[in-house]
Enzyme design. Structure first.
Site, mmCIF file in Angstrom:
data_model
loop_
_atom_site.group_PDB
_atom_site.id
_atom_site.type_symbol
_atom_site.label_atom_id
_atom_site.label_comp_id
_atom_site.label_asym_id
_atom_site.label_seq_id
_atom_site.Cartn_x
_atom_site.Cartn_y
_atom_site.Cartn_z
ATOM 1 N N GLY B 62 -7.867 2.247 10.532
ATOM 2 C CA GLY B 62 -7.239 2.333 9.349
ATOM 3 C C GLY B 62 -5.867 1.377 9.116
ATOM 4 C CB SER B 63 -3.590 1.376 6.088
ATOM 5 O OG SER B 63 -2.488 0.754 5.773
ATOM 6 C CB THR B 64 -0.714 -2.155 9.138
ATOM 7 O OG1 THR B 64 -0.424 -2.517 7.850
ATOM 8 C CG2 THR B 64 -1.431 -2.991 9.724
ATOM 9 C CB VAL B 65 0.521 2.273 5.895
ATOM 10 C CG1 VAL B 65 1.492 3.197 5.178
ATOM 11 C CG2 VAL B 65 0.628 1.276 4.737
ATOM 12 N N GLY B 66 0.016 3.152 8.852
ATOM 13 C CA GLY B 66 -0.052 4.111 10.063
ATOM 14 C C GLY B 66 1.127 4.250 10.883
#
Lengths: 400, 134
Positions: B62-66
């Site tokens: 999933g997202s790099t916001v992780g």
């Protein structure tokens, strides 16, 4: 990993704990990807700054880094945010959202980022041939690699931020010649038209879906800045295509031809491209969106000349652009004129990263295949692609 | 049940220990983890606390916001004491280094399943092993 004396000092904390921790992040990621050293970069571009995408976790991180005194070390630009900093009320953005978004902006500006808020950083500072960059924003990365022949991997927001703070990136992936050799050759069926950004975007969309992860080479296609921009954005959205070689466009195209030993042939049929685009003149949608990636001067001026022939618009057109382009258009009186016929020009944001579409529209038409890929996924809104040069026929009131 | 040792590769941080939270699936930190409350939505949607745990799972997705979510876990005092995965991807490495959470890779899916039967784990950074205790 080999580190220069300065890098050793950065890591050891001589320049403070922020630099040390930021460089450590790059070194650790680099090591895991097999990098032997770091490279200096003159320009970092950071994506992931819309409150809609990063939420409270991102806000917490950016605020905390800003409060601890983080400062950029090289020229650093930022991607669009979730709203126009001035027109957010008109966009239907809530007070709560706008408050959080402003906190994010305050944090990044205090670190010394240029307030660019655009996905077209190559128009702010032109990348040089074979220059190393650390960029986020898949469409900008693909333009840097494909159109300018510069070198950047697809960095996530946090990693690009660490590069902005240190002026370094890890020397792996697309920074190395060996990883830039083309893997596929597109065989375009005769008659495929690529002279409209919508068609070039549809090609990118199909290529991204077919190749997923690879480096396509395109011989003999007649493409321009605008069509390459649309093609690369779509191929980086539906697939992971961060670099294409386009004859007559990509500066090291000849090098790529020389390096390529075996290219997998990928036939592209005219029908595959055309079926993605609606050619009907009487489509019913709530709005038309232009500017994904952000519309540049030429695009807006061409649109302006198309629309100046019609009176009030039948369907409102929303144009997203950078604030630097917006200022130039305003001086020319173009913004005022566009607004008077029912178009809305927004800056700092775009329909993909803002809550605008979900809150206001049920169906939209776009000229961008990247927008077509993301808008339904992110907002549940129906989207169709229309040709850029036919916006006039679709949006203008019919004269009877 | 006997104590068990698994060879791992240390990517970041010093030795650490805690109760085991072994999770069989990939984790998207954005969406599946609430950093303010320090919980992950488990299978069957029950909430599992991450705070102070040795979190063992296959990989992130999933997202790099992780990466930001991992940092926020630390910020709110809810960080796991260590993370051990099969293969560490950049999103996880970035987050672990920023949040200063010890990180190691090299456990296969069989060891993850096995680890769930143990209670406590020590990630020994000097010897590059994950020690499991009943």
């Amino acid at each position: 990993m080999y580190l220069t004396k300065e890098e050793e000092e950065m890591l050891s904390g001589k320049y403070g704990e922020i630099i040390s921790s930021a460089l450590k992040v790059i070194v650790k990621v680099g090591e895991s990807l097999g990098a032997e050293k770091l490279v200096e970069i003159p320009h970092a571009h950071v994506s992931g700054l819309s409150y809609m995408t990063i939420g409270d976790a991102g806000l917490t991180f950016l605020k905390s880094f800003a409060e601890r005194g983080a400062r950029v070390r090289v020229f650093s630009t930022v991607n669009p945010i979730g709203m126009d900093m001035e027109l957010w009320k008109r966009m239907g953005i809530s007070e709560e959202f706008s408050k959080k978004q402003k906190e994010i902006v305050e944090a990044i500006l205090s670190m010394g980022f240029e307030p660019t808020f655009t996905c077209t950083p190559y128009l702010i500072r032109k990348p040089l041939f074979r220059e190393h960059l650390a960029w986020g924003e898949s469409s900008a990365i693909a333009m840097a690699n494909t159109y300018y022949g510069a070198r950047t991997n697809r960095e996530g927001g946090p990693l690009a931020l660490m590069s902005a703070l240190t002026g370094r990136t890890y020397y792996a992936g697309l920074h190395l010649d060996e990883n830039r050799v083309p893997t596929h050759e597109l065989i375009l069926e005769e008659g495929i038209q690529l002279n409209d950004p919508a068609f070039a975007g549809a090609l990118g969309y199909v290529v991204g879906e077919k190749i997923r992860n690879g480096i396509p080479l395109i011989k003999g296609a007649k493409m321009s800045f605008e069509t390459v921009k649309s093609y690369t954005a779509a191929a980086a959205a539906s697939g992971d295509i961060a670099l294409s070689y386009i004859e007559g466009i990509t500066p090291d195209y000849d090098w790529a031809i020389g390096e390529a030993e075996h290219l997998e042939k990928v036939p592209i049929e005219k029908r595959e491209i055309e079926k993605m685009i609606s050619l009907k003149g009487d489509i019913e949608v709530d709005a038309i969106f232009v500017g994904c990636p952000h519309a540049d001067m030429d695009e807006v001026l061409e649109l302006y000349s198309i629309l100046s022939k019609c009176g009030k618009l039948r369907i409102p057109i929303w144009i997203s652009t950078s604030r630097s382009t917006y200022e130039k258009l305003k001086e020319l009186g173009v913004i005022e004129r566009l607004e008077s016929i029912g178009a809305v020009v927004i800056r700092d944001t775009c329909p993909v990263v803002s809550p605008l579409i979900a809150s206001k529209f049920k169906s939209v038409a776009v000229t961008s295949a990247k927008g077509f890929f993301y808008i339904p996924k992110m907002h549940g809104t129906r989207a169709v692609i229309i040709p850029f040069r036919r916006i006039g026929e679709i949006a203008c009131k019919r004269r009877r | 049940m006997q104590e068990k040792e698994i060879k791992v590769k240390i990517i970041h941080g010093k030795s650490a220990e805690g109760d085991i939270l072994a999770y069989p699936n990939p984790i998207s930190f954005l969406g599946e983890v609430d950093p303010k409350r320090g919980v992950i939505l488990g299978i069957g949607r029950e909430e599992l606390s991450l705070r102070g745990k040795v979190l063992i799972f296959p990989n992130t997705r999933g997202s790099t916001v992780g990466s930001y979510v991992l940092y926020a876990l630390r910020y709110y005092g809810n960080a796991p004491s260590a993370i051990v995965v099969s293969k560490a991807e950049p999103i996880l490495i970035v987050g672990a280094v920023l949040a200063d959470i010890p990180l190691a890779e090299g456990v296969d899916s069989k060891s993850i399943e096995e680890a769930s039967k143990f209670k406590k784990a020590v990630l020994d950074a000097e010897r590059s092993v994950l020690r499991l205790f009943p």
